[in-house]
Every structure is written in C-alpha cells, then in structure tokens.
Scaffold this active site. Structure first.
Site, PDB file in Angstrom:
ATOM      1  N   CYS A   9       1.963  -2.580   1.399  1.00 31.76           N
ATOM      2  CA  CYS A   9       2.294  -3.986   1.402  1.00 31.76           C
ATOM      3  C   CYS A   9       1.285  -5.012   1.743  1.00 31.76           C
ATOM      4  O   CYS A   9       1.133  -6.029   0.998  1.00 31.76           O
ATOM      5  CB  CYS A   9       3.472  -4.347   2.627  1.00 31.76           C
ATOM      6  SG  CYS A   9       5.039  -3.291   2.528  1.00 31.76           S
TER       7      CYS A   9
ATOM      8  N   CYS B 299       8.890   0.501  -4.759  1.00 31.03           N
ATOM      9  CA  CYS B 299       9.548   0.143  -3.616  1.00 31.03           C
ATOM     10  C   CYS B 299      10.585  -1.129  -3.753  1.00 31.03           C
ATOM     11  O   CYS B 299      11.254  -1.663  -3.089  1.00 31.03           O
ATOM     12  CB  CYS B 299       8.457  -0.226  -2.208  1.00 31.03           C
ATOM     13  SG  CYS B 299       7.514  -1.487  -2.522  1.00 31.03           S
TER      14      CYS B 299
END
Length: 148
Positions: free
Chosen positions: A128, A59
């Site tokens: 995350c 990502c």
C-alpha cells in the site's frame, strides 16, 4: 457510547481469550478514520497541475494523486483511494509528508518512510505504501511531461 470509549474490535479465541483484531498502529487507524487531504466530490473542482493513478490488480487497490505545483514545490496535494485501511492511511500520510516539498524531495519520500510515519504496516500490507509512492511519482512525471 462516545467514540473514545468504544471497544476495539476483538474476537474470542478457542480458549475464550479476547484477541484484538486491529492489526494496525494507532497512527494508521487515525489516518484511516480521519484522512488528510482527501478529495471529496468532483475531481474537476480541484484545479491541479498533474494527476497520477496506479492500481494493483491482485488486491484491487487504486490510488489517484492530484498535485498543485508552484516554483517546483508541491503547494497542495489531494487524493482518492479505493482500498483497505492501509491503502487509505498510506495515501493520507504521503499527502502530509510531501506537501511543501520540492518535486525532487517529494520523490525521495519512499514506501519505507511512509510506513515508518504510520508506525509500521503489516508485512502483507506494505504494498500500500509502494502504491502511494508510485501514484505520486506518476503525478510528478505527468507534471514534467506537461512542462516539456
């Protein structure tokens, strides 16, 4: 138009219905727009005891945590994150959750606790909170290595 009266981002669906495009909780939005403990400017200006850095090549997110430790407690924490709203909010939340904790207590603040603190994260953004935990773990590992 002031900040509070701004409309939420939306799109119009094929049936002409407005659809809210903000997929995050208000807590995520708050930590994204007003991050806590963010290290602004030159990293050398923050006298930290250890640093941890992690990244996700898929990502592109990268997180860097800086900790100041006294008597085995995190007395201050700063961070820099390059990534999406979830990455920034996760690091901000983590910095709030671990400040004042012992190193051992801080290591127990896992991705689930970070996500829960934020009111949840979309499934595809949970990584995350994992990255935040890994960055903190790397900083604590560096701190222990320096003490040895």
């Amino acid at each position: 138009m002031n900040k509070k009266s701004q409309p939420q981002p939306s799109i119009v669906s094929q049936t002409n219905e407005k659809v809210n495009t903000w997929a995050y909780s208000e807590i995520v939005k708050e930590h994204f727009l007003n991050p806590r403990n963010f290290l602004m400017g030159d990293e050398a200006q923050f006298a930290c005891d250890a640093t941890g850095i992690v990244g996700n090549p898929i990502c592109g997110d990268q997180m860097k945590m800086f900790i100041r430790v006294e008597d085995d407690k995190i007395i201050d924490v700063k961070w820099k994150t390059y990534g999406c709203a979830s990455a920034i909010a996760s690091t901000s939340a983590l910095s709030e959750l671990v400040k004042g904790k012992t190193l051992e207590e801080a290591l127990r603040v896992g991705p689930e606790e970070i996500a829960d603190f934020l009111g949840g994260l979309p499934k595809h953004k949970f990584h995350c909170s994992v990255l935040g935990h890994e960055a903190l773990s790397a900083a604590i590992a560096e701190y222990h290595a320096k003490k040895s």
